[in-house]
Design an enzyme around this catalytic site. Structure first.
Site, PDB file in Angstrom:
ATOM      1  N   HIS A   1      38.052  20.981  19.853  1.00 54.01           N
ATOM      2  CA  HIS A   1      39.124  21.972  19.798  1.00 54.01           C
ATOM      3  C   HIS A   1      39.746  22.154  18.408  1.00 54.01           C
ATOM      4  CE1 HIS A   1      42.236  23.921  22.704  1.00 54.01           C
ATOM      5  NE2 HIS A   1      42.102  24.633  21.604  1.00 54.01           N
ATOM      6  N   ARG A   2      39.997  21.053  17.701  1.00 58.18           N
ATOM      7  CA  ARG A   2      40.665  21.197  16.390  1.00 58.18           C
ATOM      8  C   ARG A   2      40.535  19.886  15.608  1.00 58.18           C
ATOM      9  NH1 ARG A   2      44.467  24.722  14.384  1.00 58.18           N
ATOM     10  NH2 ARG A   2      44.710  25.707  16.438  1.00 58.18           N
TER      11      ARG A   2
ATOM     12  N   ASP B   1      36.124  31.435  28.395  1.00 62.87           N
ATOM     13  CA  ASP B   1      36.442  30.315  27.517  1.00 62.87           C
ATOM     14  C   ASP B   1      37.731  29.628  27.944  1.00 62.87           C
ATOM     15  OD1 ASP B   1      35.984  28.858  24.841  1.00 62.87           O
ATOM     16  OD2 ASP B   1      38.055  29.564  24.687  1.00 62.87           O
TER      17      ASP B   1
ATOM     18  N   SER C   1      42.275  34.890  19.615  1.00 58.07           N
ATOM     19  CA  SER C   1      43.381  35.802  19.294  1.00 58.07           C
ATOM     20  C   SER C   1      42.875  37.030  18.538  1.00 58.07           C
ATOM     21  CB  SER C   1      44.465  35.087  18.477  1.00 58.07           C
ATOM     22  OG  SER C   1      45.652  35.857  18.416  1.00 58.07           O
TER      23      SER C   1
ATOM     24  N   LEU D   1      43.136  40.094  19.110  1.00 55.84           N
ATOM     25  CA  LEU D   1      44.026  41.252  19.138  1.00 55.84           C
ATOM     26  C   LEU D   1      45.338  40.975  18.426  1.00 55.84           C
ATOM     27  CD1 LEU D   1      43.455  42.389  22.836  1.00 55.84           C
ATOM     28  CD2 LEU D   1      42.317  43.194  20.766  1.00 55.84           C
TER      29      LEU D   1
ATOM     30  N   GLN E   1      34.522  28.675  16.948  1.00 52.28           N
ATOM     31  CA  GLN E   1      35.612  29.502  17.459  1.00 52.28           C
ATOM     32  C   GLN E   1      36.831  29.354  16.549  1.00 52.28           C
ATOM     33  OE1 GLN E   1      38.494  29.727  21.405  1.00 52.28           O
ATOM     34  NE2 GLN E   1      36.380  29.077  21.701  1.00 52.28           N
TER      35      GLN E   1
ATOM     36  N   SER F   1      35.742  24.398  16.892  1.00 56.59           N
ATOM     37  CA  SER F   1      36.848  25.356  16.873  1.00 56.59           C
ATOM     38  C   SER F   1      37.779  24.986  15.726  1.00 56.59           C
ATOM     39  CB  SER F   1      37.606  25.324  18.211  1.00 56.59           C
ATOM     40  OG  SER F   1      38.595  26.333  18.266  1.00 56.59           O
ATOM     41  N   ASN F   2      38.280  26.004  15.039  1.00 55.19           N
ATOM     42  CA  ASN F   2      39.213  25.811  13.926  1.00 55.19           C
ATOM     43  C   ASN F   2      38.593  24.961  12.811  1.00 55.19           C
ATOM     44  OD1 ASN F   2      41.576  27.159  15.256  1.00 55.19           O
ATOM     45  ND2 ASN F   2      41.268  25.490  16.718  1.00 55.19           N
TER      46      ASN F   2
ATOM     47  N   TYR G   1      44.579  23.736  28.161  1.00 59.10           N
ATOM     48  CA  TYR G   1      45.226  24.971  28.582  1.00 59.10           C
ATOM     49  C   TYR G   1      45.946  24.774  29.906  1.00 59.10           C
ATOM     50  CZ  TYR G   1      42.389  27.593  25.152  1.00 59.10           C
ATOM     51  OH  TYR G   1      41.796  28.073  24.011  1.00 59.10           O
TER      52      TYR G   1
END
Length: 294
Positions: free
Chosen positions: A136-137, A53, A216, A218, A188, A166-167, A58
């Site tokens: 993305h958002r 991904d 995220s 973790l 996502q 995403s979001n 990025y």
């Protein structure tokens, strides 16, 4: 590795490893030499990780500033070509964020920007069609219904095979599903032991047959003291199985729903190998109940 599915009968179903690889922190810098990143890609594939991904925003902004836009896509495409493994990877990317001078992030979901983002990603990735392109958002300057309308145009263009969000919140997911239908295949959102407020989005994804990709995943388990203080159950279960708490976190997330496909980041072969092993970790009902209470 066990596999999970992205897609449906209309756009096609793709089986990917139950653990994916998030590329947000993947960059070629002094601490991440190219050979180390290539080894990480090899280790991921050897472990059965096939969903990678990326996003057009990025990149190491503190070094490149606004030029970070697209750096991650260019890097991963070149690594996959160098290793000759493109056909082994289901490569996803995102658009809607833009990088600014000084390494900042801004939002732009205007129709011209999103259309241009898809075209730019196609060029950087070196593909004729993006396997999974995600918004993305949400952009507070653009009505979300209008954004979904642009996503529908992009979906019909043939430039992307599948569309993701995403979001997004439950209402936004339902709206997108109403408009996009089977072209919408995934959501996502952030989800981890320390951030559980996306549980409603997981439920909606399960209801609608969409994959849920925790970013995220973790979060909250990297610091030993924080782990002991805030998530002792994860440390306890990890000790019982002689595995890392990170593995327990990912196994717990996989147990939330069959639509969940965590995408932990990794910059070293050892990290993605450890994360991938979570797909083989079976947690008992009592252990899951303990972790759910934390």
């Amino acid at each position: 590795m066990q596999t999970r599915t992205i897609g449906n009968d209309t756009v096609g179903r793709v089986d990917v490893g139950a653990i994916g690889l998030g590329l947000m922190t993947f960059d070629q810098s002094g601490t991440q030499p190219r050979e180390q990143l290539a080894d990480t890609v090899r280790a991921a594939l050897d472990a059965g990780v096939t969903l990678f991904d990326s996003a057009d925003a990025y990149g190491p902004g503190e070094e490149l500033g606004a030029d970070a836009q697209g750096a991650n896509e260019t890097l991963i495409a070149s690594l996959l070509d160098e290793l000759g493994v493109r056909d082994q990877v289901f490569l996803a990317t995102k658009g809607g964020h833009v990088r600014t001078e000084g390494g900042g992030w801004a939002l732009d979901s205007s129709p011209p920007r999103l259309r241009a983002a898809v075209d730019a990603s196609l060029g950087r990735l070196g593909v004729e069609q993006i396997s999974l392109w995600q918004h993305h958002r949400p952009d507070p300057e653009i009505d979300y219904a209008d954004v979904i309308g642009t996503l529908a145009e992009i979906a019909e263009s043939g430039k992307v095979r599948m569309v993701g969000l995403s979001n997004a919140d439950p209402d936004q997911i339902r709206l997108a599903h109403t408009v996009l239908g089977d072209k919408l295949v995934s959501v996502q959102n952030q989800f981890s032991p320390a951030f559980r407020s996306s549980r409603p989005e997981i439920d909606v994804c399960e209801e609608l047959g969409l994959a849920f990709l925790p970013w995220s995943p973790l979060g909250g388990l990297s610091d030993a003291k924080e782990l002991a203080d805030k998530h002792p159950g994860f440390a306890e279960v990890a000790a019982a199985h002689s595995v890392s708490a990170q593995q327990v976190s990912l196994a717990w997330e996989l147990a939330q729903s069959p639509v969940v496909i965590p995408i932990p980041g990794a910059k070293r072969p050892q990290s993605i190998t450890d994360s991938a092993a979570a797909a083989h970790l079976a947690l008992s009902a009592d252990e899951l109940a303990l972790l759910d209470r934390e």
